[in-house]
Design a protein around this motif. Sequence first.
Motif, PDB file in Angstrom:
ATOM      1  N   GLU A 361       0.419  -0.904   0.106  1.00  0.00           N
ATOM      2  CA  GLU A 361      -0.118   0.202  -0.191  1.00  0.00           C
ATOM      3  C   GLU A 361       1.035   1.058   0.475  1.00  0.00           C
ATOM      4  O   GLU A 361       0.868   2.577  -0.429  1.00  0.00           O
ATOM      5  N   ALA A 364       2.188   1.924  -3.240  1.00  0.00           N
ATOM      6  CA  ALA A 364       0.883   2.752  -4.259  1.00  0.00           C
ATOM      7  C   ALA A 364       0.616   4.315  -3.711  1.00  0.00           C
ATOM      8  O   ALA A 364       0.449   4.921  -4.964  1.00  0.00           O
ATOM      9  N   LEU A 365       0.721   4.352  -2.420  1.00  0.00           N
ATOM     10  CA  LEU A 365       0.459   5.472  -2.298  1.00  0.00           C
ATOM     11  C   LEU A 365       1.467   6.279  -3.156  1.00  0.00           C
ATOM     12  O   LEU A 365       1.193   7.643  -3.474  1.00  0.00           O
ATOM     13  N   ALA A 367       2.904   6.161  -5.321  1.00  0.00           N
ATOM     14  CA  ALA A 367       3.818   6.130  -6.481  1.00  0.00           C
ATOM     15  C   ALA A 367       2.293   6.810  -7.096  1.00  0.00           C
ATOM     16  O   ALA A 367       2.642   8.210  -8.285  1.00  0.00           O
ATOM     17  N   GLU A 368       1.100   6.957  -6.232  1.00  0.00           N
ATOM     18  CA  GLU A 368       0.067   8.099  -7.027  1.00  0.00           C
ATOM     19  C   GLU A 368       0.295   9.473  -6.481  1.00  0.00           C
ATOM     20  O   GLU A 368       0.168  10.488  -7.303  1.00  0.00           O
ATOM     21  N   ARG A 369       1.023   9.831  -5.318  1.00  0.00           N
ATOM     22  CA  ARG A 369       1.127  10.761  -4.843  1.00  0.00           C
ATOM     23  C   ARG A 369       2.199  11.564  -5.649  1.00  0.00           C
ATOM     24  O   ARG A 369       2.214  12.937  -6.263  1.00  0.00           O
ATOM     25  N   GLU A 370       3.336  10.893  -6.031  1.00  0.00           N
ATOM     26  CA  GLU A 370       4.345  11.337  -6.535  1.00  0.00           C
ATOM     27  C   GLU A 370       4.560  11.249  -8.598  1.00  0.00           C
ATOM     28  O   GLU A 370       4.846  12.104  -9.353  1.00  0.00           O
ATOM     29  N   GLY A 371       2.910  10.675  -8.789  1.00  0.00           N
ATOM     30  CA  GLY A 371       2.755  10.718  -9.841  1.00  0.00           C
ATOM     31  C   GLY A 371       3.965   9.859 -10.931  1.00  0.00           C
ATOM     32  O   GLY A 371       4.231  10.651 -12.146  1.00  0.00           O
ATOM     33  N   LEU A 374       5.332   2.472 -10.453  1.00  0.00           N
ATOM     34  CA  LEU A 374       5.413   2.292  -9.692  1.00  0.00           C
ATOM     35  C   LEU A 374       6.822   1.396  -8.939  1.00  0.00           C
ATOM     36  O   LEU A 374       7.278   0.980  -7.743  1.00  0.00           O
TER      37      LEU A 374
END
Length: 903
Positions: A361, A364-365, A367-371, A374
Amino acid sequence: KKRKRGRALPRHDLGRDEFVKQVYHWKEQYGARITGQLRRLGCSLDWSREVFTMDAPRAASVTAAFRQFHADGLIYRDVRLTNWCCQLRSGISDIEVDYEDLEKPKRLTVPGHPKDKTYVFGRIWSFAYKVDGSEEEVVIATTRPETMLGDVAVAVHPDDPRYKQLHGRTLVHPFVERKLRIITDSTLVDMSFGTGAVKVTPAHDANDFACGRRHGLDEITIFTDDGKIADGCGSFSGMMRFEARVAVLAELKARGLFRGEADNKMRLGVCSRTGDVIEPMLKPQWWVDCSGMAKRATDAVRSGELKIMPKEHEKTWYGWLDNIRDWCVSRQLWWGHRIPAYFPTVNGVEVPVVVASSMDEALALVAEREGCALSEVSVVQDEDVLDTWFSSGLFPFSCLGWPDTDAPDYKAWHPTTLLETGQDILFFWVARMVMCSLHLTNTLPFTEVYLHAMVRDKRGRKMSKSLGNVIDPLEVIDGVSLGDLLGKLDAGNIDAKELVAAKKMNEEEYPQGIPECGSDALRFGLLSHCGQGRDVNLDINRVVAYRNFGNKLWNATRFAFLYFDPAQQPGSNVAPQAPFRPAALPVSMRLVSDAESEPKVDLPLLADAWILSRLAKATKAVNELLAAYEISAAAAATYDFWYRELCDVYLESIKPVMMLDSSNVADAATKHTTQTVLHACLHYGLRLLHPFMPYVTEELFQRLAMLAGQPRTSIMLAPFPRPGAVAVWDNAEAEAAMDLVTKLAGSIRSIRATYLKGSLEKHAPEVYIIARDAKAAALVRSQAETIAALARSSQAPPPAAIHLVAGDCQPPRRCATEIIDSTLEVHVMLLGLIDLSREVARLHKEKAAVEGRIDKLKGKMDMPEYSTKCKPQQQEEDRLKVLAMEGEISSLNKAISQFEAAS
């Protein structure tokens, strides 16, 4: 500590995984000890619901709570001064620090340092820093001279004329290549105190830290995690910190910079777990902002929504929570819930920390936050664990399935009603449970908090392994020999020096070991001394006394069982009768008075009405006291009913009734009524006593049911006696009458104990009672048999006869007399039993001996130095001794007067 004593590898050499594995092994081996003790003490709990705060469901609750606090902005990570324990190599919270106020210098051993060395605390040392490029100097004073290795500045007050010319100059550090700025700071410096100059060590002092942040000073940490002097401190690097203190002072003297020392009162902080001296250290830690939660917790108590008992603890509740500081929840340990925070990098570049339930998790968090992809992300979980009180603070609802608010147990049982715990963890646990529950579930975890007393040794000292005065409840229950007590100390974690003192204490306190007392006696001993707000000074001799009470209860109840079939009594000539079956009790059993004749008793068995009235009062008192959490007073009420009323009075008073011949219809009815009353007293009395003494009451209750032909069932399933069910038995008239009967019987016993000793003890004397009040005379006439039964003792038989003397007549001469009041007198015939002249001579001799003891003690008390040199406790004991001996003189004078008048 035990691993260290056994010369095992330190945990850091052992490795995290292996260390945790060994702790789990220890938990499996010893973790059930406490629950085993609770079971033996008779705690009736749903043991199927036992959980472990480190199990998977609780771990999920901890992670969910951490994430919620973090999401709400209450948990954050910051580099701040931490209470550092060098033995634990970890930070600890403020309330895990114990403080010792030193009024004068004291030498102490310090964990981690040579055991044969001590270091002085409670002194202040002065030394000089030379002004750079000048012969001038600035003298500062410190209680921690070793921290001068981390000094980065010296602060003076901006208005102090002594240092005006030095503003902006620098000082030369004598031991390291560092220049110290002279700064002005009116917040830190009181120019009227000492020299008016203050050394500034931002990395190791809270006030200096704040000053350093104001002035942008460097923060230089000079200690390693285990308490050594860090690199970069010259020749002192590698020394233990208090060894370095000695070396720094010596080197200052050698360089001519030492300026003196003096006594200095101080407050020394030590770790509550290790005893190590706390070192303020700059460390990155996780903190919880408690201000909002603390306000909700105090508001709940102020509004009455949450009740704390005893009430005096509210003051400390407000004092701590109204001034709460942020809670350091991270620990540099391996045993505990690992912090669910991850330090991520993206393509090798560090990015802000992320809080997540798992590593996947977290990836994933990030990767999503930093754009980013993964594959570009890597994370490392924080090595630290959470403070144990973090998971404990969640316990009221984590054990019910939270964060699943639809869990059946959570919906059924949260919030609960009562928390019962020790007053010593009011802040460690209670406050944190309240704060966590209010924030995470928006409700109080409970509405009442009962804080029980602390159990100390009989001298009032806190039980401590180092003192060797910890008492295992199982050792009191089962008994233990002195040899086994000493063997346990040898096998424990006590240091060698402490071991010698601990063994000596055990040898003095328990020369014959601890006798077997049983669970009931230990429970009753603890409960009977746990008055609200008072600690329990556990004296094993008191527990032995309650073991004797348990024995009396057992023997008296078993003896009472014989009353249900007198034919079973040893030496009985009564024919066997039908099995006893209790009947309905009379609703009213009262004394009556006929206005046209003299007062009389309209029931032959005053004792029956009296004991039922006493049972009604005891039931009412116990219920009210338990509702008010006056546990010790409730225990005393049950004790008094059983010991002083049922056993000492009632069972003795009904002996004549129990010997009636059941073949006579009237006698059989009288006996059955008394048997029914006795059955009710035992049935109610055992249920009243059960919370205090569960084991013996369980056994006797089931035996009583079998004896009365009732279904055998556990006393735990029986309803607790309620006042409304027995209120009808309250009978003030019967109690007043029985009070008079017991006074008369007590007077007869007192006279017999005084004069009929030795071979005369078994003599049955004639007794004459003068009753000038008609109602009292009627009572004596009707209750003569009861008075006689109560006037006997284990050795002395009942009086030969009790004669009622008319108010205007006199009893025979040569009687010993006791005046109860102006209308009632007791006279016991002594004619022919003792030589009165010899008895008078003996009493005069005894009186002279007592007077001699009084004179000697008063002479000591009259000495000029007595009031100043003798302890107040001893003075009070002496005063009471004098009063007791003066009372003895009064009794002797009375006896002498009686015998001289009879001669």
